[in-house]
Design an enzyme around this catalytic site. Structure first.
Site, PDB file in Angstrom:
ATOM      1  N   GLY A  45       0.785  -1.229   0.000  1.00  0.00           N
ATOM      2  CA  GLY A  45       0.000   0.000   0.000  1.00  0.00           C
ATOM      3  C   GLY A  45       0.814   1.276   0.000  1.00  0.00           C
ATOM      4  N   ASP A  74      14.704  10.253  -7.910  1.00  0.00           N
ATOM      5  CA  ASP A  74      15.482   9.878  -6.726  1.00  0.00           C
ATOM      6  C   ASP A  74      16.353  11.034  -6.220  1.00  0.00           C
ATOM      7  OD1 ASP A  74      17.007   9.549  -9.059  1.00  0.00           O
ATOM      8  OD2 ASP A  74      18.319   8.063  -8.141  1.00  0.00           O
ATOM      9  N   HIS A 138      24.721  12.896 -17.928  1.00  0.00           N
ATOM     10  CA  HIS A 138      23.881  11.903 -17.261  1.00  0.00           C
ATOM     11  C   HIS A 138      22.757  11.566 -18.238  1.00  0.00           C
ATOM     12  CE1 HIS A 138      22.237   9.490 -14.146  1.00  0.00           C
ATOM     13  NE2 HIS A 138      21.269  10.320 -13.769  1.00  0.00           N
ATOM     14  N   ASP A 160      24.763  12.101  -9.889  1.00  0.00           N
ATOM     15  CA  ASP A 160      24.823  10.974 -10.841  1.00  0.00           C
ATOM     16  C   ASP A 160      25.513  11.467 -12.099  1.00  0.00           C
ATOM     17  OD1 ASP A 160      23.385   9.584  -9.000  1.00  0.00           O
ATOM     18  OD2 ASP A 160      21.535   9.468 -10.157  1.00  0.00           O
ATOM     19  N   ASP A 192      29.404   9.207  -7.179  1.00  0.00           N
ATOM     20  CA  ASP A 192      28.378   8.227  -7.549  1.00  0.00           C
ATOM     21  C   ASP A 192      28.983   6.815  -7.651  1.00  0.00           C
ATOM     22  OD1 ASP A 192      26.222   6.915  -8.743  1.00  0.00           O
ATOM     23  OD2 ASP A 192      26.521   7.845 -10.709  1.00  0.00           O
ATOM     24  N   SER A 363      23.474   3.122 -19.808  1.00  0.00           N
ATOM     25  CA  SER A 363      23.318   3.647 -18.452  1.00  0.00           C
ATOM     26  C   SER A 363      23.699   5.128 -18.408  1.00  0.00           C
ATOM     27  CB  SER A 363      24.204   2.850 -17.500  1.00  0.00           C
ATOM     28  OG  SER A 363      24.180   3.423 -16.215  1.00  0.00           O
ATOM     29  N   GLY A 364      23.225   5.793 -17.366  1.00  0.00           N
ATOM     30  CA  GLY A 364      23.609   7.185 -17.134  1.00  0.00           C
ATOM     31  C   GLY A 364      24.694   7.316 -16.080  1.00  0.00           C
ATOM     32  N   HIS A 365      25.244   6.168 -15.647  1.00  0.00           N
ATOM     33  CA  HIS A 365      26.201   6.186 -14.539  1.00  0.00           C
ATOM     34  C   HIS A 365      27.586   5.721 -14.995  1.00  0.00           C
ATOM     35  CE1 HIS A 365      22.964   6.800 -11.577  1.00  0.00           C
ATOM     36  NE2 HIS A 365      22.257   6.042 -12.403  1.00  0.00           N
ATOM     37  N   ASP A 440       1.508   7.137   1.864  1.00  0.00           N
ATOM     38  CA  ASP A 440       0.406   6.281   1.427  1.00  0.00           C
ATOM     39  C   ASP A 440      -0.792   7.195   1.169  1.00  0.00           C
ATOM     40  OD1 ASP A 440      -1.557   4.436   1.006  1.00  0.00           O
ATOM     41  OD2 ASP A 440      -1.291   3.331   2.864  1.00  0.00           O
TER      42      ASP A 440
END
Length: 552
Positions: A45, A74, A138, A160, A192, A363-365, A440
């Site tokens: 939930g 993030d 990135h 990142d 990173d 990837s961006g890393h 939630d």
């Protein structure tokens, strides 16, 4: 007394996502990124997970500013939740600011929060700190690293990043500036760690273009492409190749539509005139003239691709022969959800193409060799690996040691730990309140560990409710006990077991009567204990047992 620089990560260590770091010097605090995380399968939930902001709220008068490295969830998803209690300016590049503004409008905070746009190369003063924006690459436009200065020295916070020599836009990462800072002397590097386990270099975003070219060329069916909504450069490449082969492009999925709107308004995406059409207009077009770009690369339940696959999307239905291109890699933990969507697409006779067949995602890393370049350029006195799980942080520490770094100057921290840096040394000294706060619906933090444990208990073993009516005067049982179950057994097929449970509850009530126990909480405990023991012996299950006594 000599001042100390404190670096406190409230998220992003020993986990993926939820990135947030506080820098504290004297009476001043600045914050880098305010991210969110996504719930795992055990968080029933829960919509999103945000950091515990209590330390920042306690010290809100000392916070001078928030600085954002880039516009991924993030790193910016927690902003609206923090800004309810903390009112300080946010500094971000144009693309990041555009996405943050959408979030603030959604939460009706856009009038309250001061959002200031900066460009790479600019420097901002915030209390005793100055923060320089440094261009890096990135998987989203306008990403930056920060050079954070205080009287003790300079910290480089990479955010990142990767080193892309042929990016779609924006130019290669400003390694020259990192090298200049390295020559001047860098106190600490926070870098990173997401891709540190991979050797070599991360491929350039432009390498994906050739794969799209091959998949669009000569295809006479509809093409549906799913990718991360925030990857503007990827979407640009898809639009370019679709326009080249005369296809109209329809975009579906709320986050994809939002990013498209922001990036086109700000000039980060160039859409050829007449190429993008409303999703409702594609029905009348020939199949070989249609390209749909959609969200859902991670098999998210409510995403557009999932709804298409399970035939619940209002405008788009998967047809036999549709070429569905998955231009994203699976985030760990999402493999089953993605597998379910792919199986459903096959069931509808769609052709599914993913990165096993062609290079459709990069990837961006940064991988190991790119990280080594940054370490070599920056040459920090102290190194603090960030953005990664424990194995990634440890692997990054090992990489730093292989570059000749003194192991005593490498600090692997954890969420809530305080890193103190002085002229003489750096060490972990103390903790601050930290952890995960669950969102939630409209509730923030009201689903705590106890509620989550109850939800897990209910999901795993179900529940039994025992209802008894008792006299208020003498405590005699007037009716019941009645047994109600949910998620435990199917009652119609388990009547014998229900009768046995009823008898166990009767025996518990009789025992209380004999011992002249009139306290209802004691009677409830007796019923619960007897039923629990009996059920475990009989079924080896531990359902949640809720005795309910009604006073008559």
């Amino acid at each position: 007394m000599a001042e100390k620089l404190k670096i406190i990560s409230l998220g992003g260590l020993n986990e993926i996502g939820k990135n947030i770091t506080a820098y504290e010097y004297g009476n001043d605090i600045i914050i880098v990124d305010v991210g969110m995380g996504f719930p795992d399968d055990e968080m029933y939930g829960v919509d999103v997970v945000i950091p515990d902001f209590s330390y920042l709220i306690q010290n809100r008068d000392r916070i001078r500013a928030i600085f954002i490295t880039h516009g991924h969830e993030d790193h910016i998803g927690g902003i609206p939740y923090l800004m309810r209690d903390v009112n300080v300016p946010i500094y971000a590049t144009r693309m990041s600011a555009g996405l943050i503004r959408l979030k603030l409008e959604e939460h009706r905070l856009d009038k309250k929060v001061k959002l200031i746009t900066c460009e790479a190369g600019e420097t901002v003063r915030a209390g005793k700190f100055t923060v320089e924006f440094i261009h890096i690459n990135h998987s989203i436009a306008d990403a930056v690293a920060f050079a954070i200065r205080c009287p003790l020295g300079v910290c480089i916070h990479t955010g990142d990043f990767k080193i892309d020599p042929t990016p779609i836009q924006g130019g290669m990462a400003d390694l020259t500036r990192l090298g200049e800072l390295g020559r001047e002397g860098v106190l600490a590097l926070l870098a990173d760690s997401t891709n540190v386990e991979r050797p070599g270099f991360t491929k350039s975003e432009s390498s994906v273009g050739a794969s799209f070219e091959a998949l669009f060329r000569g295809c006479d069916q509809r093409i549906i492409v799913t990718t991360f909504a925030s990857n503007v450069d990827r979407i640009q490449q898809i639009i370019n190749v679709a326009a080249k082969y005369g296809r109209k492009v329809a975009v579906t999925g709320r986050s994809m539509e939002n990013v498209m709107r922001v990036s086109t308004e700000l000039g980060y995406m160039q859409v050829p005139a007449g190429t993008v059409v409303d999703v409702n207009q594609i029905k009348g077009l020939p199949k070989n003239k249609v390209c749909i770009i959609t969200t859902g690369s991670q098999g998210e339940t409510m995403s557009a691709l999932t709804r298409m696959a399970f035939n619940t999307h209002r405008q788009v239905e998967i047809q036999a022969g549709d070429r569905v291109i998955l231009s994203a890699s699976a985030i760990p933990g999402n493999e089953n959800a993605i597998g379910n969507v792919i199986n459903e697409l096959y069931r509808r006779d769609a052709e599914v193409v993913n990165e096993r067949e062609l290079p459709l995602h990069v990837s961006g890393h940064a991988c190991q060799d790119e990280l080594k370049i940054v370490h070599a350029l920056v040459r920090p006195k102290y190194f603090i690996p960030v953005h990664g799980e424990q194995r990634m942080l440890k692997t990054h520490a090992k990489l730093a040691r292989s570059m000749g770094m003194d192991p005593r100057n490498i600090i692997i921290s954890d969420v809530g730990k305080v890193i103190e840096i002085t002229q003489k040394n750096a060490r972990i000294n103390g903790t601050v309140p930290s952890g995960k706060v669950f969102v939630d619906g409209y509730g923030v933090g009201d689903v705590g560990a106890v509620v989550l444990r109850d939800r897990q208990h209910l999901a795993q073993d179900g529940m039994i409710v025992v209802v008894v009516s008792m006299s208020a005067e003498d405590g005699q049982v007037i009716s019941g006990p009645d047994i109600i179950t949910r998620g435990f057994v199917y009652v119609k097929e388990s009547e014998a077991l229900m009768d046995e449970l009823r008898q166990v509850a009767v025996d518990a009530l009789d025992s209380c009567q004999d011992r002249r126990i009139r306290d209802w909480s004691t009677i409830k405990s007796e019923i619960k204990g007897n039923l629990s023991g009996y059920l475990y012996k009989k079924t080896k299950r531990n359902p949640m047992i809720l005795p309910v006594i009604m006073e008559v």
